[in-house]
Design an enzyme around this catalytic site. Structure first.
Site, short mmCIF file in Angstrom:
data_model
loop_
_atom_site.label_atom_id
_atom_site.label_comp_id
_atom_site.label_asym_id
_atom_site.label_seq_id
_atom_site.Cartn_x
_atom_site.Cartn_y
_atom_site.Cartn_z
N ARG A 194 36.82 29.96 50.95
CA ARG A 194 38.14 30.08 51.33
C ARG A 194 38.59 30.94 51.94
O ARG A 194 37.70 31.81 52.33
CB ARG A 194 38.84 29.21 49.60
CG ARG A 194 38.88 28.45 49.37
CD ARG A 194 40.11 28.63 48.37
NE ARG A 194 39.83 29.40 47.39
CZ ARG A 194 41.19 30.50 46.34
NH1 ARG A 194 42.60 30.12 47.96
NH2 ARG A 194 41.23 31.50 45.86
N ARG A 254 46.22 38.91 42.04
CA ARG A 254 44.83 39.65 41.73
C ARG A 254 46.17 40.86 39.87
O ARG A 254 47.42 40.44 40.16
CB ARG A 254 45.26 41.54 41.83
CG ARG A 254 44.87 40.74 43.04
CD ARG A 254 43.44 40.96 43.90
NE ARG A 254 42.70 41.02 45.23
CZ ARG A 254 42.89 40.95 46.81
NH1 ARG A 254 43.80 41.78 46.64
NH2 ARG A 254 43.09 40.55 47.73
N LYS A 304 34.02 36.97 38.95
CA LYS A 304 34.21 35.01 39.58
C LYS A 304 32.75 34.63 39.48
O LYS A 304 31.65 35.08 39.66
CB LYS A 304 33.90 35.29 41.34
CG LYS A 304 34.08 33.89 42.27
CD LYS A 304 34.98 33.82 43.51
CE LYS A 304 34.84 33.11 43.99
NZ LYS A 304 36.18 32.94 45.07
#
Ligand code: BTN
Length: 320
Positions: free
Chosen positions: A116, A318, A181
């Site tokens: 992305r 974040r 992630k």
């Protein structure tokens, strides 16, 4: 990449020593040609030892995809290739040329994997799962809001099916474990505003990333080997579970849109109730607290000046 490199790495996939003579013979090539082909192994994120008198050995075995071991749900068709620039780029082209809904393309190696926000997607041969799925929707392109979130919850559920205990989603469509992630999703849509429409959903899952590859990634990451431990199924089994969850989620999404998975998504959201810093593209970051996800997939963040609905996939978030 030379196709011989992939063939040679398949011969070495078990992670044991193999003599250069044996491998060269199996491939019908000279030892010099084999040696040359294996020089590109590091470019694929693969560490290879060559020991005089013993031959070649991989630092870790490679679990190549085996289409026969992928439990493919009805209605899907899967192609597995060794190398492609990007499975999503290829599938977007095929979609435009009329490929049917449910067409899936998985690659052992992407030379130009896309993430992305214009980023590249870092992976390694055998260390990742990289594939894309084409899905055609009756609903219009204007009614695909929340599709990327739906894909995220499907991937998180599939990875839970594979032994990951704390798989969660991070808006809009990352899958994380303990805020690291584990998988990323890239959704590209096309079609008429009123329908029908089509989406190519590209999924990258960290399966067992070597240290050297982990070091190239500029955010906290984890992989399935760390999260699922001994229960880790083969890459082919994981791929089958991902395809099954994605297909059933998209079928529900076509009927009801994001509300079909909103409750599931909420329950999986790692950032629910958390203080966050929001980074909109081209604007100053601002602080808030995550309160909800809206029926159209927008993230609702409370700020001192009132609730803000975040809708663009270009925004990043974040924890504060
Ligand atoms: C992200 O930035 O989090 C999205 C990553 C998506 C990566 C996958 S890998 C398979 C497919 N092909 C690509 O080029 N990208 C997606």
């Amino acid at each position: 990449m030379n196709t011989l490199t992939f063939r040679a790495l398949r011969e070495l996939a078990d992670g044991r020593f193999h003599s250069g003579v044996d491998v060269a013979r199996a491939l019908g090539r000279s030892r010099a040609t084999l040696n040359e082909a294996l020089k590109s192994a590091p470019d694929l994120g693969v560490d290879l030892f060559s020991v005089r008198g013993r031959g070649y050995r991989l630092a870790a075995p490679i679990d190549f995809l085996d289409p026969a071991q992928v439990a493919l749900p009805a209605g899907l068709r899967l192609e597995v290739c060794d190398e492609v620039d990007s499975t999503s780029t290829r599938l977007v082209e095929r979609a435009a040329a009329g490929a049917p809904s449910g067409t899936c393309l998985a690659a052992e190696w992407q030379s130009a994997g896309r993430g992305r926000r214009g980023r590249s997607w870092v992976a390694s041969l055998g260390g990742s799962l990289t594939f894309s799925m084409l899905w055609r929707f009756e609903r219009g392109a204007g009614q695909l809001g929340g599709l990327s979130l739906a894909a995220g919850s499907a991937v998180a559920e599939a990875l839970a099916d594979c032994g990951v205990r704390r798989a969660q989603v991070k808006w809009p469509n990352d899958v994380v474990v303990d805020f690291r992630k584990l998988a990323g999703i890239l959704v590209e849509t096309a079609g008429e505003i009123q329908g029908p429409s089509a989406a190519v959903i590209g999924v990258g899952v960290n399966y067992r990333l070597p240290e050297r590859v982990l070091d190239q990634i500029d955010q906290p990451v984890t992989d399935l080997a760390q999260c699922a431990g001994d229960a880790l199924p083969s890459r082919s089994v994981v791929l089958g579970r991902l395809l099954a969850r994605l297909a059933s989620t998209f079928a529900q999404f076509d009927v009801r849109g994001f509300p079909a998975v909103r409750e599931t998504w909420r329950a999986l959201h790692a950032y629910q109730g958390r203080p966050v810093r929001v980074h909109p593209p081209h604007h100053k970051p601002f602080d808030g607290e995550v309160v909800d996800v809206a029926a159209d997939g927008a993230l609702v963040v409370s700020t001192p000046s009132g609730p803000v609905h975040l809708a663009s996939a270009e925004i990043s978030l974040r924890i504060r």
